[in-house]
Scaffold this active site. Structure first.
Site, PDB file in Angstrom:
ATOM      1  N   ARG A  54       0.834  -1.218   0.000  1.00  0.00           N
ATOM      2  CA  ARG A  54       0.000   0.000   0.000  1.00  0.00           C
ATOM      3  C   ARG A  54       0.864   1.264   0.000  1.00  0.00           C
ATOM      4  NH1 ARG A  54      -1.803   2.469   4.372  1.00  0.00           N
ATOM      5  NH2 ARG A  54      -1.952   0.594   5.642  1.00  0.00           N
ATOM      6  N   TYR A 107     -15.184  15.063 -17.141  1.00  0.00           N
ATOM      7  CA  TYR A 107     -15.754  13.719 -17.004  1.00  0.00           C
ATOM      8  C   TYR A 107     -16.765  13.743 -15.836  1.00  0.00           C
ATOM      9  CZ  TYR A 107     -16.065   8.928 -15.372  1.00  0.00           C
ATOM     10  OH  TYR A 107     -16.547   7.734 -14.922  1.00  0.00           O
ATOM     11  N   ASP A 179      -5.839  17.184 -16.182  1.00  0.00           N
ATOM     12  CA  ASP A 179      -6.139  15.793 -16.525  1.00  0.00           C
ATOM     13  C   ASP A 179      -5.785  15.610 -18.003  1.00  0.00           C
ATOM     14  OD1 ASP A 179      -7.375  13.440 -17.385  1.00  0.00           O
ATOM     15  OD2 ASP A 179      -9.032  13.625 -15.967  1.00  0.00           O
ATOM     16  N   LYS A 204      -7.402   4.244 -19.633  1.00  0.00           N
ATOM     17  CA  LYS A 204      -7.661   4.572 -21.038  1.00  0.00           C
ATOM     18  C   LYS A 204      -6.430   4.274 -21.896  1.00  0.00           C
ATOM     19  CE  LYS A 204     -11.566   5.597 -19.283  1.00  0.00           C
ATOM     20  NZ  LYS A 204     -11.534   6.455 -18.148  1.00  0.00           N
TER      21      LYS A 204
HETATM   22  N1  LCS Z   1     -10.616  11.593 -16.145  1.00  0.00           N
HETATM   23  C1  LCS Z   1     -11.134  11.431 -17.375  1.00  0.00           C
HETATM   24  C2  LCS Z   1     -10.877  12.456 -18.431  1.00  0.00           C
HETATM   25  C3  LCS Z   1     -11.932  10.315 -17.651  1.00  0.00           C
HETATM   26  O1  LCS Z   1     -12.436  10.182 -18.872  1.00  0.00           O
HETATM   27  C4  LCS Z   1     -12.189   9.371 -16.620  1.00  0.00           C
HETATM   28  C5  LCS Z   1     -13.050   8.186 -16.851  1.00  0.00           C
HETATM   29  C6  LCS Z   1     -11.615   9.579 -15.366  1.00  0.00           C
HETATM   30  C7  LCS Z   1     -10.830  10.703 -15.153  1.00  0.00           C
HETATM   31  C8  LCS Z   1     -11.800   8.602 -14.238  1.00  0.00           C
HETATM   32  O2  LCS Z   1     -11.014   7.478 -14.512  1.00  0.00           O
HETATM   33  P1  LCS Z   1     -11.339   5.989 -13.979  1.00  0.00           P
HETATM   34  O3  LCS Z   1     -11.513   6.101 -12.508  1.00  0.00           O
HETATM   35  O4  LCS Z   1     -12.572   5.525 -14.649  1.00  0.00           O
HETATM   36  O5  LCS Z   1     -10.103   5.240 -14.355  1.00  0.00           O
HETATM   37  N2  LCS Z   1     -13.818   8.246 -18.010  1.00  0.00           N
HETATM   38  C9  LCS Z   1     -14.682   7.377 -18.411  1.00  0.00           C
HETATM   39  C10 LCS Z   1     -15.468   7.513 -19.580  1.00  0.00           C
HETATM   40  O6  LCS Z   1     -15.480   8.472 -20.341  1.00  0.00           O
HETATM   41  N3  LCS Z   1     -16.186   6.409 -19.758  1.00  0.00           N
HETATM   42  O7  LCS Z   1     -16.072   5.536 -18.707  1.00  0.00           O
HETATM   43  C11 LCS Z   1     -15.085   6.095 -17.775  1.00  0.00           C
END
Ligand code: LCS
Length: 388
Positions: A54, A107, A179, A204
């Site tokens: 952790r 998001y 981001d 992603k």
């Molecule tokens: N930042 C961006 C720009 C994102 O598109 C997402 C998730 C996150 C942060 C959060 O990331 P995660 O915790 O899911 O790894 N975006 C998503 C989307 O557009 N479709 O499903 C998840």
């Protein structure tokens, strides 16, 4: 060394016992100390080394340091999700009585965290159009500690001038958190443009294959150490050895994949823009795109995400999403395969309708994440679905 070489080699340490060529998965919860004194030194920080997963693990260190290298900065952390990267970073920089300014297009869960969760801790929030410099200057207050945005933003691809924001923020001692999920370090370098911290949903493009949920936080060592201890350590939002190992596998081909995502998306965007059933296409590589001038200044490619509106609105979009064949109807993005989804009812549903529409996320908007398949097959699938 150049980007693709660093994506394969930076911060790789050959394993010494058996000589494994690639980094093994260090699937262990804890690490053995040679003696009690060493344990004490590790805890006090006098001696470098691992203690407990952790708090850090060789797989996480390798990924964090490699992305930091690719982003042109000093240190990085791998978290259990992109949202863990967002929430841990913001909780570190904001306390009761502080103020954050965030973009009006984010998001859905990032928007939800900032506007719903942070105020519960006595943090003031303003979500504004960060392309409006005067509005930004009027919104900054003495207690403003953070400016937070995505560019291009999910899902409208709204472009924000990174250099302009960081110049204003620096003059007032405000931290800028960007981001960089949609671009990855291959296509955009916010740190070079003055950002303090860059975060990613590594779920992603960095992972790239749709098989891991993870996040990344990178920045100067001092900033990253202050996020790691005690915030990431005590919130417990670290990644796992196996997920980090999957990310490492993805990172090695990031440049190759991004090139293909970009060239495929450009062709699909041009095809959609000419299609008689489509009203509007949002893609930074199109001449008609509103933020193209700034995109050309700060991006090295236009990425793989396209948003568009059907002439016959949401019902036509729904029919299209139900009619694709090879393309998957699923949220997430940045995977090797093409995905389609509806932001208003899916990824951006945590945002109230009025706020959503202010950020340009209409009910009729459809989002495509273009994969690295042969582009003819993506075009054929869309063409057949649009005929229906
Ligand atoms: N930042 C961006 C720009 C994102 O598109 C997402 C998730 C996150 C942060 C959060 O990331 P995660 O915790 O899911 O790894 N975006 C998503 C989307 O557009 N479709 O499903 C998840």
């Amino acid at each position: 060394m150049k980007f693709n070489t660093r994506a394969i080699h930076s911060h790789h340490q050959h394993e010494k016992i058996y000589g494994a060529h690639t980094t093994p998965i260090y699937q262990t919860s804890t690490f053995i100390f040679e003696n009690a004194d060493q344990g004490g030194r590790r805890f006090s920080g006098e001696e470098e080394g691992f203690i407990y997963t952790r708090l850090g693990n060789p797989n996480m260190t390798e990924v964090g340091m490699r992305i930091a290298n690719l982003e042109g900065t000093e240190k990085g952390l791998v978290t259990s999700s992109g949202m863990s990267a967002v929430s841990t970073t913001l909780m570190r920089h904001l306390s009761h009585g502080d103020h954050i300014i965030a973009s009006d297009c984010l998001y859905g869960c990032s928007f939800g965290f900032i506007t719903e969760v942070l105020p519960q801790y006595g943090i003031e929030v303003d979500t504004i159009d960060l392309t409006n410099e005067e509005l930004l200057l009027n919104t900054i207050k003495d207690n403003t500690k953070v400016i937070y945005f995505e560019t291009p933003a999910n899902p409208t691809l709204k472009i924000i001038d990174i250099k302009k924001i960081t110049t204003i923020a620096k003059s007032k001692g405000i931290k800028v958190v960007v981001d960089n999920t949609f671009m990855t370090p291959y296509l955009q370098s916010p740190i070079e443009l003055g950002a303090d911290i860059v975060i990613h949903s590594a779920t992603k493009y960095i992972g790239g294959h749709g098989d891991v949920i993870a996040g990344i936080i990178v920045g100067k060592s001092e900033d990253i150490n202050n996020i790691a201890f005690p915030y990431l350590k005590d919130f417990g939002g670290n990644s796992s050895p196996f997920d980090s190992w999957l990310l490492m596998r993805g990172i090695k081909t990031l440049g190759l994949r991004m090139e293909r995502h970009c060239s495929n998306a450009q062709k699909v965007a041009e095809y959609l823009e000419k299609h008689p059933k489509i009203a509007k296409v949002y893609y930074p590589g199109l001449e008609s795109f509103k933020g193209k001038e700034i995109a050309d200044k700060q991006m090295r490619g236009y990425g793989g995400i396209i948003a568009f509106e059907m002439k016959d609105g949401f019902d036509a979009g729904k029919k299209l999403m139900d009619s694709v064949n090879m393309i998957s109807l699923a949220v997430s993005l940045g995977t090797v395969d093409t995905l389609i989804q509806h932001p208003a009812s899916m990824t951006h549903s945590p945002i109230p309708k009025e706020e959503r529409e202010k950020g340009g996320i209409t009910d009729g908007l459809v989002r495509l994440s273009i994969g690295i398949e042969d582009v003819e097959d993506i075009l054929n699938d869309l063409d057949n679905a649009l005929k229906k």
